[in-house]
Design an enzyme around this catalytic site. Sequence first.
Site, short mmCIF file in Angstrom:
data_model
loop_
_atom_site.label_atom_id
_atom_site.label_comp_id
_atom_site.label_asym_id
_atom_site.label_seq_id
_atom_site.Cartn_x
_atom_site.Cartn_y
_atom_site.Cartn_z
N ASN A 289 36.63 33.44 49.86
CA ASN A 289 37.08 32.98 48.55
C ASN A 289 35.98 33.00 47.50
OD1 ASN A 289 38.77 31.20 46.63
ND2 ASN A 289 36.98 29.91 47.04
N TYR B 117 34.69 42.87 36.92
CA TYR B 117 35.37 41.89 37.77
C TYR B 117 36.64 42.49 38.37
CZ TYR B 117 38.01 37.75 39.16
OH TYR B 117 38.75 36.84 39.87
#
Length: 260
Positions: A84, A155
């Site tokens: 995560n 990103y």
Amino acid sequence: MQLAGSVVLVTGGSRGIGRSTAELAARRGARVVCAGRDAASLEEVAVRCGGVPLVADLRGEDAAGALVEQVLGRFGRLDAVVANAGVGHAGPVVDMVPERVAELVDVNVRAPLLLARHSVAAFREQAAAGDRRARGLVFVTSIAGLVGVPGESVYSATKAAVESFAALLREELRDEPTLSDVRVSTVAPGVVDTEFFSRRGQPYDRRFPRPMPALRAAAAVVAALEEGSSRTVVPRWLGFPAWLSGAAPAAYRALARRMS
């Protein structure tokens, strides 16, 4: 997989989706290892979920392997990993310093790939020793990795890379008998109400879609662990733009420009 009694490693576990995932998994009976860079926050989360805090900076080349070894050294086994931990960035790529680009690639791509490599090696050894219980890997990606967001190109690209890796890893494991019970999943959340946006350098200022609680994304992560689903987009309606972006990219991009 059955979470009760399992050993689950959650990276980025000190806040946001990772924190909520750790707490939910603990409620299911898992023994949770929370990894992250913020020692004080990790300790707090560990107390709340009865877990183990491990301070780790996944930007380091050997950090992923060392993290898996620490879990194995403490529990003797590893059953599931939630990759995560991640960092974001808002702004044109031409204005990014090279070190910032490298940081996003290191944390968002290299770290989860190496974490998977070391985790799967541990799963193989455990299976060879006769422990053939179902195990799981969940990669927390982003809707940005499925549709691409201008102004967040690096990103978006890092999250797309992990989506691609997960699909191929799933096929590799399927062909190896000792690893065929390992489930590989991705969870691609939309906008989540966490510190992510303040930390990326630009707050979220759109009216739509509205940010959802971290707990909602975490519930999808835990469900992916238990059910072994290949990909979950949350909220579910974002699955349509994700599909359209892949099926008709020009049409999607034109529509996205009109709605921006």
